[in-house]
Design an enzyme around this catalytic site. Structure first.
Site: not given
Ligand code: DER
Length: 223
Positions: A29, A31, A81, A84, A95, A103, A121
């Site tokens: 992703g 970030t 990681d 969302d 996802g 993941e 988030k």
């Protein structure tokens, strides 16, 4: 601070959790991309990475970081990681980047899960973000009906007008309108529907730490 700067802030902060001389688990992703850039500054002090997507593998390799197959290593000390959504227990919806299956696999082989996210988030109850579910294509319609029976609105994720195909050759169904008040139970229930590859609720593989990027700096939340 722009959202991009908030992501860079937590991406850099995550370096503190990387164990020198070891292999680090890397997610997917925008970030995480900031974390990968930061990780490159210490690439001579780590052995390498296990990656959760083709996209992250390519970014890591382009920066000279060796990427190992998940089967080549036992446990990893840490997995870094994004998410969302993340709630007060460290349960997440993941996802958005279509990498949820790998993941969850890499998270499962890691002793700790450091979630890096901007403050947007953080939620009280999971479900405002459309829940990604990786499915075997032939089961998509039946799975979508089952979500609709629980009040969800399900649609197959598309890319350029065709169903998006994941790194694992499967499709993604996104389900909006859910309010997931029991993430552990929900994940266990949906996981066993025939044709579900991975549900994007990370409750059994929850975060142990969340580095939350806020305008006042990085908040460290522990679960
Ligand atoms: O797809 C994923 O699970 C990503 O980690 C996603 O949840 C976070 O992506 P972002 O950092 O680009 O918002």
């Amino acid at each position: 601070l722009t959202q991009d700067e908030l992501k860079a802030q937590v991406g850099r902060a995550a370096l503190a959790y990387v164990v020198e001389g070891e292999i680090v688990g890397v997610g997917t992703g925008s970030t995480v991309n900031k974390f990968i850039e930061a990780l490159a500054t210490m690439k001579d002090r780590i052995r390498g990475a296990v990656s959760s997507s083709v996209a992250s593998t390519e970014r890591l390799q382009a920066l000279g970081i060796e990427v190992f197959d998940s089967n080549a290593v036992d446990e990893l000390a840490v997995y870094i990681d994004g998410a969302d959504e993340i709630d007060g227990h460290g349960f997440m919806i993941k996802g958005g980047g279509a990498a949820l299956t790998r993941e969850k696999i890499v998270a499962a082989q890691s002793r700790s899960f450091v979630c890096i996210a901007d403050a947007s988030k953080r939620v009280d109850v999971l479900g405002a973000f459309p829940l990604p579910v990786e499915v075997v294509p032939m089961a998509a319609r039946r799975i979508m009906r089952q979500f609709e029976r629980m009040g969800g609105i399900a649609q197959v994720r598309e890319k350029e007008g065709l169903p998006l195909v994941t790194d694992n050759g499967q499709h993604i169904v996104d389900v909006s309108g859910l309010r997931i008040v029991d993430p552990l139970g929900f994940e266990s229930e949906v996981n066993q529907w025939p044709g579900v590859v991975t549900v994007g609720v990370f409750a059994h593989q929850r975060a142990t730490v969340c580095l939350l990027g806020t305008p006042d700096g990085v908040q460290t939340l522990r679960y």
